[in-house]
Design an enzyme around this catalytic site. Structure first.
Site, mmCIF file in Angstrom:
data_model
loop_
_atom_site.group_PDB
_atom_site.id
_atom_site.type_symbol
_atom_site.label_atom_id
_atom_site.label_comp_id
_atom_site.label_asym_id
_atom_site.label_seq_id
_atom_site.Cartn_x
_atom_site.Cartn_y
_atom_site.Cartn_z
ATOM 1 N N GLU A 1 130.296 67.274 96.209
ATOM 2 C CA GLU A 1 129.965 66.445 95.063
ATOM 3 C C GLU A 1 128.542 66.773 94.624
ATOM 4 O OE1 GLU A 1 130.255 62.383 96.302
ATOM 5 O OE2 GLU A 1 128.700 62.568 97.835
ATOM 6 N N ASP B 1 120.047 60.012 94.465
ATOM 7 C CA ASP B 1 120.957 60.526 93.430
ATOM 8 C C ASP B 1 120.222 60.949 92.165
ATOM 9 O OD1 ASP B 1 122.917 59.695 95.226
ATOM 10 O OD2 ASP B 1 123.259 57.806 94.191
#
Length: 569
Positions: free
Chosen positions: A230, A58
């Site tokens: 996302e 991430d």
């Protein structure tokens, strides 16, 4: 697209790169010795993917002058949101964390430990008007931000900007220097979706944000809906808007999390947008490749760092980072190389380094515990009980005082085994997937009856090797697995205990020694796994099931693995 990064992400950043050659010479003359391995910098001007072969998921990247900065999430681990630094996009080392404590919710405290595997998720990281900003969403609590004038801290306390009803995960921000309007985009999941749109996937909303980055100014505008869409990033390059998303495409065995890009040549960030798939798995890599950030080198070339995600499933090391070249084709960023000639890039296995002249480096791992601050490689399982650990009570040692594990919370799965309820477990990431050996020296002189302390490997499951101090004053070496099954050895004598753990692939084992020279295998091989959104970790535990009594002193931790590493002379 050359020299366009200064308006690409958030702020002018392509400054001072003319000093790079001079900086190369200084660093190369002053660096420590280094070794290479099967991944990362190969020491010959090339690199092998992954460049960070450990659990660094991430990420977001920010470029200021000739230096690149990266953040990576790590859920309930504390401190939260690790910060790394690089001069060449390949060799990264840890320089800090954003949050010293996960202070916004009580479940992350040492006496609750109900944050598995939540806490710090994917975030966004930027430098604007002389200040650093970090944003992240804890989907159970909302959108939070903190700022700092010095990247290494202190950072402000997390400030809540949006409630959970409005957001799900993966925020990204952008300051448009031309219009003087700031924006934040994030995935709202399906929370705000109509019945019609829920079947289309995740909804991503674009919010106007105050220029100081603290307040949301409107209700948000839906800009994109897609299956699992996302991990948005916003770029403005050559007066063209680009929105990056990771998105699931295909069915069955062909299901893949691909990198998609939306492009708008209008003046408006709201579009309309064209859409293109620019990157997918392939070239022998079976795990999905997506979710990362753009960078630009001094020569104007573009690069993309991204994770390998967990869908295969992930190997035991977690979600590593890879680096890909980017070629602009008809105004689209094509990532990697189009190996199968389908117009979509696939990852490269090896490539020439983006910037020459910088030495092999890596996040720290070894520790002699001779400083008065804990090394940046170490993170606690939930917020630590600060009264129960020290680097100064006995200089040169990390001392962990025993706490009584908290009572199990009703119907909370992670509390079924005592290990998950014992505070002040401290650990670091495993490196690579081939071979590795970690050795630690422990001093047992502070153990008291009822205490258990030693070494742990944990991710999806835990495996402990340590010492149980019995009520009769004896000490026995023991093993405990993730089912809570315990095996004890004969009585240990003396205060010195050396623990060694090795792995070949996902098969690991423990050894021990009382003199540091002759090691004896203890227990069977076991399998280390990715789980709870965490790769395998190496660390130390200490608790007392009876009383708040006893402590463990850790003299050193040494870790040798198949990968790049700076080695002190």
């Amino acid at each position: 697209m050359q020299n366009a990064f200064e308006n690409a992400k958030h702020r002018p950043a392509y400054l001072g790169l003319c000093l790079a050659v001079f900086a190369h010479a200084i660093i190369c003359c002053s660096t420590a010795l280094a070794k290479t391995g099967s991944w990362g910098d190969q020491g010959d001007g090339t690199y092998n993917n992954p460049i960070l072969n450990a659990d660094y998921p991430d990420v977001d990247v920010e470029q200021v002058g000739d230096t690149y900065y990266m953040i990576s999430s790590k859920q309930h681990m504390c401190p939260g949101m690790v910060i790394l630094e690089s001069k060449d996009m390949v060799n990264w080392t840890t320089i800090g964390h954003v949050w010293d404590k996960l202070s916004w919710a009580p479940e992350y405290s040492w006496d609750a430990m109900q944050g598995y595997p939540f806490g710090v998720w994917a975030g966004d990281f930027t430098y604007q008007d002389g200040k650093w900003y970090c944003y992240q969403i804890d989907f159970r609590h909302g959108l939070f931000m903190s700022t700092a004038t010095d990247l290494r801290g202190p950072w402000t306390q997390p400030y809540k900007m949006l409630p959970t009803e409005s957001v799900f995960d993966d925020p990204a921000v952008f300051w448009d220097q031309e219009s003087k309007v700031a924006y934040l985009i994030c995935n709202a999941g399906r929370k705000r979706a109509s019945l019609k749109n829920k079947s289309l996937g995740n909804e991503n909303y674009l919010f106007k944000m105050s220029w100081d980055g603290r307040e949301i100014l409107d209700e948000g505008t839906l800009v994109y809906t897609g299956p699992g869409a996302e991990a948005a990033k916003i770029y403005k390059i050559d007066n063209t808007w680009y929105l990056f998303f990771a998105e699931w495409r295909g069915e069955g065995d062909k299901r893949d999390r691909k990198q998609i890009v939306l492009r708008s040549k209008t003046d408006s960030i709201y579009g309309p947008y064209d859409r293109k798939v620019v990157f997918e798995r392939g070239n022998g890599i079976e795990r999905s490749c997506s979710q990362g950030g753009l960078m630009q080198a001094p020569n104007g070339s573009w690069w993309y760092t991204h994770q390998l995600i967990q869908n295969i499933p992930a190997p035991f090391q977690g979600r590593p980072q890879c680096l890909e070249p980017v070629e602009w084709v008809d105004g689209w960023p094509m990532i990697g190389e189009d190996i199968d000639n389908d117009g979509i890039g696939e990852p490269v296995l090896s490539y020439k380094k983006p910037i020459d002249g910088f030495p092999v480096n890596a996040p720290p791992s070894d520790d002699e515990f001779d400083l008065d601050k804990l090394g940046l490689q170490w993170e606690w399982n939930h917020n630590p009980r600060d009264s129960h650990w020290s680097l100064t009570e006995r200089p040169g040692f990390l001392r962990i005082n025993a706490s009584v594990p908290i009572p199990p919370a009703a119907n909370y799965k992670m509390h079924r085994q005592v290990f998950w309820r014992a505070c002040n477990t401290v650990s670091q990431r495993i490196m690579g997937t081939t071979t590795g050996t970690a050795t630690a020296k422990l001093d047992l002189s502070g153990l008291k009856p009822g205490q258990k302390a030693g070494f742990v490997r944990f991710g999806a499951a835990f495996h402990l090797i340590g010492v149980h101090a019995n009520d009769d004053g004896t000490r026995k070496l023991f093993l405990m697995d993730h089912d809570g099954k315990e095996t004890q050895s004969d009585t240990l004598k003396g205060n010195d205990l050396f623990i060694r753990t090795s792995n070949e692939g996902d098969r690991a084992s423990f050894e021990f020694s009382v003199n540091g020279k002759t090691f004896k295998r203890f227990g069977p091989e076991f399998t280390v796994k990715f789980g709870n959104w965490t790769g395998d970790r190496l660390g130390f535990f200490c608790w007392n099931e009876s009383l708040e009594d006893g402590y463990l002193d850790i003299d050193y931790f040494h870790y040798d693995y198949d990968g790049p590493k700076a080695v002190k002379e």
